[in-house]
Design an enzyme around this catalytic site. Structure first.
Site: not given
Ligand code: GCU
Length: 700
Positions: A310, A389, A417
């Site tokens: 990400e 996730d 979340e």
């Molecule tokens: C999810 C979450 C993110 C977080 C990511 C992670 O995608 O929405 O906010 O950073 O998990 O576990 O790194």
């Protein structure tokens, strides 16, 4: 060490009343070091309130056993109600000690750094440990038992954690992030560590937090987000003093501090031209930086790294593997006994929704399974429990069964979340218990908990600076349950909830504790399944609003690059992940699950749409069609929330009015949100399928 807690901060599972049984008795603490010191302070505080007394018997240095006569007649165990001692420091020979020795002879072996034994003979309850750390856990066990620790004789029981590392990860930013705020995915206010771009001046809650963690069994924390932004990156170097200050506050409770680090730190902090893990300068930078960390924090736990994930930097930029990346950090940590938790959450978040060959669920296995055996011994691959996730329902990640030569930690998410963001009641104990007990190789094989024993169990923390710690007061139970299940995965989650209720609510309940206990069970026991009923059906996942992930948006992610699709059309819904016609994901599991998930007949109903694309008329193992199941569960889920709200009204007057009011406010929102989920999901599938509800209920 123990801070005076401000009256408006909720005591969670350690209200002073929970120490009543201990605080009114005569107690001896005997053992070295901060472990025994902490136990002593806890008991002193309880005795000051309830009129008991405590003595500390410090053992002489060198580990030799103190002589009984030096201890004085008044420390003889028969005068005491409770003795907490390391075996070495027990002042006199006692029946409890003889029991422990006999028990060891039967193969119990050592109690380890954190284990303890509890036994009761006559009027004396004894907690014995090999190491002072065990006394701490023994004390909190006695707190949990309350008066029953002092009842009839108890046979010796030995308690040792099933998992060595039991860690809470904080996704806390020092600076308030423009999109994610201060605590990423945090639903309980700001950070308890950071404020206004700096370490908080008043850190009293950190000490309180450490007590709570120790009392449920957690023994490590990370203090910054896995997405390591620039300010937070400096915790490794120029802001290391802040980390040390936190470590000082949590150390008395046996909690070690770990740090999330940015893989590109050699560039961002060290001014090097590259972060290539195979470059000598880069290795030297990590070695020297890590040496300084240990100079400042000798019991530092290690690093957590989110790399090539990400948008975070990672070894791919240099054409290196994740083993190369993890090992350079591991080598720097190894001389000091530190570990690197390297996250397996690596996937393409820029995929094309038209491309049916890419399956996000496959990604972690595809990236990491081929690297099995290439990681150093102090690398722990940190795997999210499911392949996607933290959805309300997912299968266990196949990575957990794919890397026998790698230490693995399994990551859970207490911060809700995707499970109602601490506005909805959602007790996750039953879900985590199911996951920990899951046996990837079939009924007689190891469980997920067995696999994690040597790596760790990790939870993304759900606490913040909210007066109730967790926004929703009942969400405290999730952190408590994580700690208890990480210590003893075989525990029944309903029994864990019972412990939590008895510690948190019952000691201060003035009347009808039975009604209170019963109501809390009714509100919480099935709350995760209730949440599942009114949200995304049959394991298909997501359907949440993109970005903040709260509330329904059935097609919200359908055409996005995130790889989280449900593929609903007029005929059917679900993701074909079979080997025969889909993405082949089922093939990442060992037998028997590779076949069970592959088969439309054998696939468990609750995961059907995770593994299969089926027509709406497909008949589930339960006997209903998929479309009717969607309608039924969504109507039922909302009904259950309405019932929960009615039940909660019954206990007004039995709990702290502030807690009651906060939970009521959240239940009102939960009911509103559940109705929205029901109506959007039902309407969506009615419009897609054209199939009416068999019971003629109103669909919009
Ligand atoms: C999810 C979450 C993110 C977080 C990511 C992670 O995608 O929405 O906010 O950073 O998990 O576990 O790194």
């Amino acid at each position: 060490m123990i801070s005076p807690r401000s009256a408006d901060i909720h005591a969670a599972w350690l209200p002073s009343e929970a120490f009543r049984a201990i605080g009114s008795r005569r107690i001896l603490v005997s053992g070295p070091g901060t472990g025994a010191e902490t136990v002593l302070r806890e008991i002193e505080r309880a005795c000051a309130r309830y009129g008991g007394s405590v003595r500390r018997q410090s053992p002489p240095s060198g580990g030799e056993r103190p002589a009984a006569d030096r201890a004085g007649a008044d420390t003889a165990p028969y005068d005491l109600a409770l003795v907490l001692a390391t075996e070495q420091a027990l002042p006199v020979e006692t029946a409890a000690r003889a029991d422990l020795r006999r028990h060891r002879g039967e193969g119990t072996g050592t109690l380890g750094e954190e284990g303890f034994a509890l036994v009761r003979h006559g009027d004396v309850t004894t907690v014995l440990a090999d190491q002072p750390g065990g006394l701490r856990y023994g004390l909190f066990h006695v707190v949990r038992l309350g008066e029953s620790a002092f009842g009839p004789a108890r046979q010796i029981e030995v308690h040792r954690p099933a998992t060595r590392l039991r860690i809470a990860n904080h996704w806390d930013n020092i600076d308030v992030h423009p999109v994610m705020g201060q605590v990423e995915r945090g639903y309980a206010g700001g950070s308890i560590f950071w404020r206004d771009g700096a370490l908080r001046r008043d850190l009293s809650r950190v000490g309180d937090y450490a007590r709570l963690l120790a009392a449920c069994g957690i023994n490590a924390i990370t203090v910054n987000n896995v997405n390591v932004h620039v300010t937070e990156a400096h915790l490794l170097t120029t802001r290391l003093g802040d980390v040390a200050a936190i470590a000082d506050l949590v150390r008395p409770y046996g909690i070690r501090v770990h740090l999330s680090v940015n893989f590109a730190s050699p560039v961002a902090l060290g001014g090097l031209a590259t972060a290539d893990p195979l470059e000598q300068d880069v290795r030297a930078w990590w070695t020297e930086t890590t040496r300084r960390v240990y100079e400042t924090i000798p019991d530092f736990g290690g690093y957590v790294v989110k790399a090539d994930s990400e948008g975070q930097p990672g070894p791919f930029a240099y054409g290196r593997s994740h083993a190369d990346g993890a090992n350079v950090l591991a080598d720097a940590l190894a001389p000091f006994g530190g570990v690197v938790h390297w996250r397996a959450f690596v996937y393409n978040h820029r995929q094309d929704w038209r491309d049916r060959s890419t399956d996000r669920a496959r990604a972690a296995y595809d990236h990491f399974a081929p690297l099995d055996g290439q990681f150093r011994d102090n690398v722990i691959l940190q795997v999210k429990h499911g392949p996607l996730d933290f959805q309300t329902r997912e299968p266990v990640s196949p990575v957990i069964a794919a890397m026998p030569a790698t230490r693995l930690a399994v990551e859970f998410q207490a911060t809700q979340e995707y499970t109602g963001q601490q506005r909805h009641v959602c007790y996750l104990g039953p879900w985590w218990s199911e996951l920990l007990r899951f046996a990837p190789w079939g009924a007689n094989g190891d469980t997920v908990a067995d696999v994690a024993a040597n790596g760790g169990l990790v939870v993304v923390s759900n606490v913040g600076d909210d007066p109730f710690w967790t926004g929703h007061p009942l969400a405290q139970a999730n952190l408590y349950a994580f700690g208890r299940l990480a210590w003893a995965p075989e525990l029944d989650p309903a029994a864990v909830l019972d412990e939590w209720i008895d510690l948190t609510f019952v000691p201060s309940a003035t009347s009808d504790p039975d009604l209170l206990r019963r109501t809390l069970h009714e509100v919480m026991d099935d709350s995760w399944r209730t949440y599942e009923r009114y949200t995304a059906p049959l394991g298909v996942g997501f359907m949440v609003r993109p970005g903040n992930h709260y509330g329904p948006d059935v097609d919200g992610y359908e055409y996005t690059p995130w790889g989280t699709y449900h593929f609903a059309d007029r005929d059917g819904v679900g993701v074909d992940r079979t080997r025969s016609s889909g993405t082949g994901f089922t093939g990442q599991y060992p037998s028997p699950w590779s076949d069970r998930y592959e088969s439309l007949q054998d696939c468990p109903d609750e995961l059907l749409l995770f593994f299969h694309h089926v027509p709406y008329g497909h008949v589930l193992r339960s006997g209903t069609t998929v479309i009717q199941h969607i309608y039924d569960t969504h109507f039922a889920g909302v009904e259950q929330v309405a019932e929960t709200r009615r039940r909660w009204e019954r206990v007004a007057g039995l709990v702290d009015p502030a807690v009651h009011a906060r939970v009521t406010e959240r239940l009102n929102e939960q009911l509103r949100s559940a109705q929205e989920w029901r109506d959007q999901v039902n309407t969506y599938f009615y419009r897609k399928s054209g199939v009416p509800d068999a019971h003629g209920r109103r669909i919009h």
